[in-house]
Enzyme design. Structure first.
Site, PDB file in Angstrom:
ATOM      1  CD  GLU A  44      -1.253  -2.364   1.980  1.00 47.11           C
ATOM      2  OE1 GLU A  44      -1.814  -3.453   1.766  1.00 47.11           O
ATOM      3  OE2 GLU A  44      -0.209  -2.257   2.662  1.00 47.11           O
TER       4      GLU A  44
ATOM      5  CE1 TYR B 251       7.647   0.701  -3.026  1.00 48.00           C
ATOM      6  CE2 TYR B 251       5.616   1.938  -2.868  1.00 48.00           C
ATOM      7  CZ  TYR B 251       6.764   1.458  -2.291  1.00 48.00           C
ATOM      8  OH  TYR B 251       7.025   1.715  -0.973  1.00 48.00           O
TER       9      TYR B 251
END
Length: 157
Positions: A116, A128
């Site tokens: 998250e 990411y």
């Protein structure tokens, strides 16, 4: 394993977190997040293969906490927390930590990894995406201050 950091040539050593690292880890956590994990949250992960620290010149430069759980008969990796000391951001420490944690999760049988990230954290989302994570869904008001989280996911080979 030792990896040269791209910016300044300092070496980054990734190793399992030890009790002696916890104060430095908590300091980095407090400098990195508006709602930091408390000391005892990190203490619970001591000895877990996915709790790693990055060391540069004998100092803790960052850390990652990740684990594997079984969900619907499949092993799911979860990067729970990752942060780099403000003085070492942009030096490749975060990339090195994330890369090593993905290897640990794969070795522990994870087929997919999730994490998250704050909707506003563009630097983390960019990192990411570079590692093959794709946005899966938004979780409204995930964080205590009401900010949404983006759940990102990546299949492991």
């Amino acid at each position: 394993m030792t990896t040269p950091a791209p910016e300044d040539g300092e070496e980054v050593r990734i190793r399992s977190a030890e009790r002696a690292d916890l104060l430095a880890v908590v300091r980095i956590e407090n400098a990195s997040f508006s709602q930091p994990w408390p000391y005892d949250a990190f203490e619970r992960f001591l000895g877990e293969p996915g709790f790693l620290v990055a060391e540069t010149n004998g100092q803790i430069a960052g850390y990652v906490v990740a684990d594997v759980t079984q969900q619907i008969g499949r092993a799911l990796g979860h990067v729970k927390d990752i942060a780099v000391h403000p003085e070492h951001r942009g030096d490749g420490v975060g990339s090195t930590l994330l890369s090593r944690s993905l290897g640990v999760l794969a070795a522990r049988g994870a087929e997919t990894v999730k994490l998250e990230v704050r909707r506003s954290n563009d630097d983390a989302k960019r990192l990411y995406r570079e590692f093959g994570f794709d946005p899966l869904r938004r979780v409204p008001e995930y964080y205590g201050n009401g900010e949404d989280a983006i759940v990102m996911i990546r299949k492991l080979e």
